[in-house]
Motif scaffolding. Sequence first.
Motif, PDB file in Angstrom:
ATOM      1  N   PHE A   1     -72.316 -30.606  57.638  1.00 37.97           N
ATOM      2  CA  PHE A   1     -73.660 -30.633  58.220  1.00 37.97           C
ATOM      3  C   PHE A   1     -74.710 -30.808  57.129  1.00 37.97           C
ATOM      4  O   PHE A   1     -75.681 -31.552  57.307  1.00 37.97           O
ATOM      5  CB  PHE A   1     -73.911 -29.334  58.996  1.00 37.97           C
ATOM      6  N   MET A   2     -74.509 -30.143  55.997  1.00 40.25           N
ATOM      7  CA  MET A   2     -75.486 -30.247  54.908  1.00 40.25           C
ATOM      8  C   MET A   2     -75.463 -31.624  54.252  1.00 40.25           C
ATOM      9  O   MET A   2     -76.483 -32.075  53.719  1.00 40.25           O
ATOM     10  CB  MET A   2     -75.212 -29.164  53.845  1.00 40.25           C
ATOM     11  N   HIS A   3     -74.336 -32.324  54.280  1.00 38.07           N
ATOM     12  CA  HIS A   3     -74.243 -33.644  53.665  1.00 38.07           C
ATOM     13  C   HIS A   3     -74.426 -34.783  54.668  1.00 38.07           C
ATOM     14  O   HIS A   3     -74.283 -35.954  54.303  1.00 38.07           O
ATOM     15  CB  HIS A   3     -72.904 -33.795  52.928  1.00 38.07           C
ATOM     16  N   ALA A   4     -74.743 -34.440  55.893  1.00 32.37           N
ATOM     17  CA  ALA A   4     -74.951 -35.471  56.915  1.00 32.37           C
ATOM     18  C   ALA A   4     -76.319 -36.129  56.718  1.00 32.37           C
ATOM     19  O   ALA A   4     -77.192 -35.608  56.018  1.00 32.37           O
ATOM     20  CB  ALA A   4     -74.870 -34.845  58.303  1.00 32.37           C
ATOM     21  N   GLU A   5     -76.470 -37.286  57.346  1.00 29.99           N
ATOM     22  CA  GLU A   5     -77.753 -37.988  57.301  1.00 29.99           C
ATOM     23  C   GLU A   5     -78.824 -37.126  57.966  1.00 29.99           C
ATOM     24  O   GLU A   5     -78.551 -36.381  58.917  1.00 29.99           O
ATOM     25  CB  GLU A   5     -77.643 -39.328  58.036  1.00 29.99           C
ATOM     26  N   LEU A   6     -80.036 -37.235  57.482  1.00 34.94           N
ATOM     27  CA  LEU A   6     -81.143 -36.444  58.014  1.00 34.94           C
ATOM     28  C   LEU A   6     -81.384 -36.758  59.482  1.00 34.94           C
ATOM     29  O   LEU A   6     -81.720 -35.861  60.270  1.00 34.94           O
ATOM     30  CB  LEU A   6     -82.409 -36.701  57.184  1.00 34.94           C
ATOM     31  N   SER A   7     -81.183 -38.004  59.893  1.00 33.64           N
ATOM     32  CA  SER A   7     -81.390 -38.372  61.300  1.00 33.64           C
ATOM     33  C   SER A   7     -80.397 -37.633  62.206  1.00 33.64           C
ATOM     34  O   SER A   7     -80.739 -37.256  63.326  1.00 33.64           O
ATOM     35  CB  SER A   7     -81.243 -39.886  61.484  1.00 33.64           C
ATOM     36  N   TYR A   8     -79.173 -37.412  61.727  1.00 32.13           N
ATOM     37  CA  TYR A   8     -78.187 -36.654  62.511  1.00 32.13           C
ATOM     38  C   TYR A   8     -78.635 -35.196  62.649  1.00 32.13           C
ATOM     39  O   TYR A   8     -78.581 -34.619  63.727  1.00 32.13           O
ATOM     40  CB  TYR A   8     -76.806 -36.715  61.840  1.00 32.13           C
ATOM     41  N   ASN A   9     -79.091 -34.612  61.548  1.00 29.24           N
ATOM     42  CA  ASN A   9     -79.537 -33.227  61.585  1.00 29.24           C
ATOM     43  C   ASN A   9     -80.756 -33.045  62.475  1.00 29.24           C
ATOM     44  O   ASN A   9     -80.892 -32.033  63.165  1.00 29.24           O
ATOM     45  CB  ASN A   9     -79.849 -32.708  60.180  1.00 29.24           C
ATOM     46  N   ASP A  10     -81.672 -34.025  62.449  1.00 30.05           N
ATOM     47  CA  ASP A  10     -82.865 -33.933  63.289  1.00 30.05           C
ATOM     48  C   ASP A  10     -82.512 -34.052  64.766  1.00 30.05           C
ATOM     49  O   ASP A  10     -83.145 -33.424  65.613  1.00 30.05           O
ATOM     50  CB  ASP A  10     -83.876 -35.035  62.925  1.00 30.05           C
ATOM     51  N   GLY A  11     -81.493 -34.841  65.067  1.00 27.72           N
ATOM     52  CA  GLY A  11     -81.115 -35.054  66.469  1.00 27.72           C
ATOM     53  C   GLY A  11     -80.297 -33.912  67.059  1.00 27.72           C
ATOM     54  O   GLY A  11     -80.144 -33.813  68.281  1.00 27.72           O
ATOM     55  N   MET A  12     -79.780 -33.037  66.254  1.00 29.53           N
ATOM     56  CA  MET A  12     -78.940 -31.939  66.744  1.00 29.53           C
ATOM     57  C   MET A  12     -79.790 -30.686  66.959  1.00 29.53           C
ATOM     58  O   MET A  12     -80.578 -30.307  66.104  1.00 29.53           O
ATOM     59  CB  MET A  12     -77.819 -31.644  65.755  1.00 29.53           C
ATOM     60  N   GLN A  13     -79.588 -30.077  68.107  1.00 28.40           N
ATOM     61  CA  GLN A  13     -80.296 -28.831  68.374  1.00 28.40           C
ATOM     62  C   GLN A  13     -79.656 -27.709  67.554  1.00 28.40           C
ATOM     63  O   GLN A  13     -78.438 -27.654  67.406  1.00 28.40           O
ATOM     64  CB  GLN A  13     -80.216 -28.477  69.852  1.00 28.40           C
ATOM     65  N   ALA A  14     -80.497 -26.820  67.051  1.00 28.06           N
ATOM     66  CA  ALA A  14     -80.007 -25.732  66.199  1.00 28.06           C
ATOM     67  C   ALA A  14     -79.020 -24.842  66.949  1.00 28.06           C
ATOM     68  O   ALA A  14     -78.014 -24.404  66.401  1.00 28.06           O
ATOM     69  CB  ALA A  14     -81.178 -24.905  65.686  1.00 28.06           C
ATOM     70  N   GLY A  15     -79.268 -24.573  68.195  1.00 31.80           N
ATOM     71  CA  GLY A  15     -78.390 -23.713  68.987  1.00 31.80           C
ATOM     72  C   GLY A  15     -77.013 -24.320  69.191  1.00 31.80           C
ATOM     73  O   GLY A  15     -76.011 -23.601  69.227  1.00 31.80           O
ATOM     74  N   CYS A  16     -76.932 -25.643  69.297  1.00 27.39           N
ATOM     75  CA  CYS A  16     -75.638 -26.308  69.478  1.00 27.39           C
ATOM     76  C   CYS A  16     -74.776 -26.158  68.225  1.00 27.39           C
ATOM     77  O   CYS A  16     -73.574 -25.898  68.321  1.00 27.39           O
ATOM     78  CB  CYS A  16     -75.836 -27.787  69.797  1.00 27.39           C
ATOM     79  N   PHE A  17     -75.399 -26.327  67.061  1.00 31.89           N
ATOM     80  CA  PHE A  17     -74.642 -26.206  65.817  1.00 31.89           C
ATOM     81  C   PHE A  17     -74.141 -24.775  65.620  1.00 31.89           C
ATOM     82  O   PHE A  17     -72.991 -24.552  65.260  1.00 31.89           O
ATOM     83  CB  PHE A  17     -75.501 -26.655  64.632  1.00 31.89           C
ATOM     84  N   VAL A  18     -74.998 -23.805  65.877  1.00 32.59           N
ATOM     85  CA  VAL A  18     -74.600 -22.404  65.746  1.00 32.59           C
ATOM     86  C   VAL A  18     -73.485 -22.087  66.730  1.00 32.59           C
ATOM     87  O   VAL A  18     -72.523 -21.389  66.408  1.00 32.59           O
ATOM     88  CB  VAL A  18     -75.820 -21.466  65.946  1.00 32.59           C
ATOM     89  N   ASN A  19     -73.579 -22.610  67.966  1.00 34.35           N
ATOM     90  CA  ASN A  19     -72.529 -22.396  68.969  1.00 34.35           C
ATOM     91  C   ASN A  19     -71.209 -22.986  68.510  1.00 34.35           C
ATOM     92  O   ASN A  19     -70.151 -22.369  68.686  1.00 34.35           O
ATOM     93  CB  ASN A  19     -72.950 -23.009  70.304  1.00 34.35           C
ATOM     94  N   GLU A  20     -71.252 -24.168  67.907  1.00 37.83           N
ATOM     95  CA  GLU A  20     -70.027 -24.795  67.408  1.00 37.83           C
ATOM     96  C   GLU A  20     -69.362 -23.934  66.346  1.00 37.83           C
ATOM     97  O   GLU A  20     -68.143 -23.773  66.336  1.00 37.83           O
ATOM     98  CB  GLU A  20     -70.323 -26.188  66.837  1.00 37.83           C
ATOM     99  N   LEU A  21     -70.171 -23.365  65.445  1.00 38.21           N
ATOM    100  CA  LEU A  21     -69.613 -22.571  64.346  1.00 38.21           C
ATOM    101  C   LEU A  21     -69.140 -21.185  64.785  1.00 38.21           C
ATOM    102  O   LEU A  21     -68.167 -20.665  64.251  1.00 38.21           O
ATOM    103  CB  LEU A  21     -70.632 -22.424  63.220  1.00 38.21           C
ATOM    104  N   THR A  22     -69.836 -20.581  65.734  1.00 39.84           N
ATOM    105  CA  THR A  22     -69.515 -19.191  66.080  1.00 39.84           C
ATOM    106  C   THR A  22     -68.599 -19.050  67.284  1.00 39.84           C
ATOM    107  O   THR A  22     -67.900 -18.047  67.388  1.00 39.84           O
ATOM    108  CB  THR A  22     -70.804 -18.394  66.354  1.00 39.84           C
ATOM    109  N   THR A  23     -68.577 -20.023  68.181  1.00 35.09           N
ATOM    110  CA  THR A  23     -67.774 -19.897  69.398  1.00 35.09           C
ATOM    111  C   THR A  23     -66.648 -20.917  69.471  1.00 35.09           C
ATOM    112  O   THR A  23     -65.481 -20.553  69.611  1.00 35.09           O
ATOM    113  CB  THR A  23     -68.669 -20.043  70.647  1.00 35.09           C
ATOM    114  N   GLU A  24     -66.996 -22.170  69.362  1.00 33.03           N
ATOM    115  CA  GLU A  24     -66.009 -23.231  69.564  1.00 33.03           C
ATOM    116  C   GLU A  24     -64.986 -23.308  68.435  1.00 33.03           C
ATOM    117  O   GLU A  24     -63.790 -23.455  68.687  1.00 33.03           O
ATOM    118  CB  GLU A  24     -66.713 -24.581  69.730  1.00 33.03           C
ATOM    119  N   LEU A  25     -65.431 -23.208  67.193  1.00 27.24           N
ATOM    120  CA  LEU A  25     -64.525 -23.316  66.060  1.00 27.24           C
ATOM    121  C   LEU A  25     -63.461 -22.214  66.051  1.00 27.24           C
ATOM    122  O   LEU A  25     -62.274 -22.516  65.934  1.00 27.24           O
ATOM    123  CB  LEU A  25     -65.320 -23.321  64.754  1.00 27.24           C
ATOM    124  N   PRO A  26     -63.823 -20.923  66.216  1.00 28.78           N
ATOM    125  CA  PRO A  26     -62.764 -19.896  66.265  1.00 28.78           C
ATOM    126  C   PRO A  26     -61.802 -20.081  67.432  1.00 28.78           C
ATOM    127  O   PRO A  26     -60.609 -19.811  67.300  1.00 28.78           O
ATOM    128  CB  PRO A  26     -63.544 -18.581  66.396  1.00 28.78           C
TER     129      PRO A  26
END
Length: 160
Positions: free
Chosen positions: A124-149
């Motif tokens: 996520f940190m090395h992704a293009e800025l346009s990708y980061n801007d297009g992603m909602q913060a809650g979706c990324f946190v959900n992916e890391l805390t719920t979906e990934l485990p």
Amino acid sequence: MILPGFFTNLKAIGYRQSWMCIVLAIQCVAVVFEGISIGAILPILQFVEKGGEIETLLQGSPLWEYLVVAAKTMGVPLSLPTLLTGAFVLIVCRQCFIYLREVFSSWIQLEVIRNGRNRAFDGFMHAELSYNDGMQAGCFVNELTTELPELESSELPHAA
């Protein structure tokens, strides 16, 4: 072809082959102790059946020769409490290895989840800025805390 695919999937989500070998080895040792402890019940039953007469037991089974030699070597009397204590110690050893397997499996699961989160955050940190801007913060946190485990633990019931 299920087994090679299983190991390929485990490797893809971050499991190391050495971890699975260690879990398998611990499980095998626990099974050996379980088999021996179940087998230790037979001499106890024979001892009770013959009323504790060692001479009669020695004539009936070669196993008793080994038990008499082992008791003399350890300097303990061959009695019902000794046989029960020996069986109990074997069962406790089995339980210790099962506990060790459970603790190690839990560590593996948490290590894989931690490594997956680190890889996802690094990506996520090395992704293009346009990708980061297009992603909602809650979706990324959900992916890391719920979906990934959930994804990584989906293999664990089969692996550990």
